[in-house]
Design a protein around this motif. Structure first.
Motif: not given
Ligand code: ASP
Ligand code: MG
Length: 405
Positions: A275-280
């Motif tokens: 999720i973090a890499s999808q957001i950032l």
């Protein structure tokens, strides 16, 4: 004879009178028995003027030709200083970056120094000359002129000091050193006699801009003692050097702050791997730099995710995040572009407990709400509403007794 590299910034060479004053100063230093290598910036405002000229003829001036243009500012000051020295009977030689042979990569407008040929400088010094080098520039292996990025003269000076194994690299500027915080916010702020490379890097990246950050990294990597001094007043300035284990360190060296921050939050994102890499990821793809990041522990298999960016990037980041949120089925995106970051910095933190607590208590006593917290080994940062910035900085400066030596 001790070799010293001195760098004079744009305001120190901003007029003919000031150039003459620098010449006088150099002659005194030479009389004290120093070999001198002097690095100059362009006259203050000159690089901006050149950038503006370029913008008049091209919408996106960049690359090789921009470097040919920008490098001229420093060529003017080095020649004038040498002439002023000659006028006072002292021999000096000017060198552009390519005349020294400051070899860089070919990343125009932000080149990195790869190596420095000492021989021309050594010969001139051996002939009793003061050596005057154009800051901010070099050349690539094909002889193309390159520049090192704005503020790059500091890095030229440190690189020369490292290559020549100078005793010290002295940066003469319009402030007389590094302060415990910005004296415009806290008039009782005190000049530090000494600060470590690590602390200076934290202070610089947090918005206390005295030196180009890259020059401090360079100095740390090559262990070059770096001193910031005023060209206009006498004084020892601030020495930036490695930690000295024989000296007792202040626990906190300074309070740094950054006014221009913004934060963005996406609420109710599904809590699953990636999720973090999808957001950032999409934010990074637009070259937007993310600073603090917080992800909450998930609840009901969803979580909230907050990060900060520079205020200039707020609108762009918000748009990207709204798109991402939609595709992730997140509940909501919120943001605030009226926030600031305040940090306490000090290597002494490593061996002292309770710094964070003192910081939080101090802010609580002033009823200042903390929005986000992040820490490193020698720094604690909090995000607060911009209207409390001054109060936060002043009360922390007080709580850590920074106005007393
Ligand atoms: N003249 C260049 C600039 O204004 C480099 C420097 O002064 O360090 O960015
Ligand atoms: Mg500068």
């Amino acid at each position: 004879m001790a070799l010293i590299v001195q760098k004079y910034g744009g305001t120190s060479v901003g007029t003919v009178e000031r150039i003459q004053a620098v010449a006088k100063k150099l002659i005194q230093h030479q009389k004290q028995g120093h070999d001198l290598v002097v690095v100059l910036s362009a006259m203050s405002g000159e690089t901006n003027r050149l950038v503006a000229l370029a913008n008049e003829v091209n919408d996106h001036p960049r690359g090789r030709e921009l470097d040919v243009l920008l490098s001229t500012g420093e060529q003017v000051t080095i020649a004038l200083l040498c002439m002023a020295l000659e006028q006072q009977g002292v021999h000096a030689n000017s060198f552009t970056g390519s005349q020294v042979r400051i070899l860089t990569d070919n990343a125009h407008n932000k080149a990195r120094i790869m190596g420095i040929d000492e021989s021309n400088i050594r010969t001139a010094l051996a002939n009793g000359r003061i050596v005057v080098v154009a800051g901010f520039q070099g050349c690539d292996e094909h002889g193309n002129i390159t520049t090192l990025g704005r503020g790059g003269s500091d890095t030229t000076a440190v690189a020369l000091a490292a290559a020549l194994k100078a005793e010290e690299c002295q940066i003469y500027t319009d402030v007389d050193g590094v302060y415990t915080t910005d004296p415009r916010v806290v008039p009782e702020a005190r000049r530090l006699d000494r600060i470590t490379y690590e602390e200076m890097l934290e202070m610089a990246s947090l918005g206390t801009k005295v030196l180009q950050t890259r020059s401090v990294e360079f100095a740390r990597n090559y262990n070059v003692p770096l001193r910031v001094l005023s060209s206009f007043t006498e004084g020892g300035g601030t020495l930036i050097a490695a930690e000295d284990p024989t000296m007792e360190q202040a626990v906190i060296s300074g309070i740094a702050f950054n006014r221009d921050e913004a934060k963005l939050t996406v609420l109710g994102v599904p809590d699953h791997p990636g999720i973090a890499s999808q957001i950032l990821g999409p934010i990074a793809k637009e070259n937007i730099e993310v600073d603090m990041i917080i992800q909450n522990t998930g609840q009901d298999s969803t979580t909230d995710f907050t990060f900060t960016v520079h205020r200039n990037d707020y609108q762009a980041a918000l748009k990207i995040l709204q798109n991402t949120a939609e595709s992730l089925n997140a509940r909501e995106v919120t943001g605030d572009n009226k926030i600031t970051k305040v940090s306490v910095v000090g290597v002494g933190m490593r061996s002292h407990a309770g710094i964070a607590n003192t910081m939080f208590e101090t802010l609580a006593n002033e009823s200042i709400n903390i929005g986000m917290i992040s820490t490193s080994e020698i720094k604690i940062s909090v995000v607060v509403d911009e209207k409390y910035l001054e109060l936060a900085v002043r009360s922390l400066h007080n709580a850590f007794n920074l106005s007393q030596a």
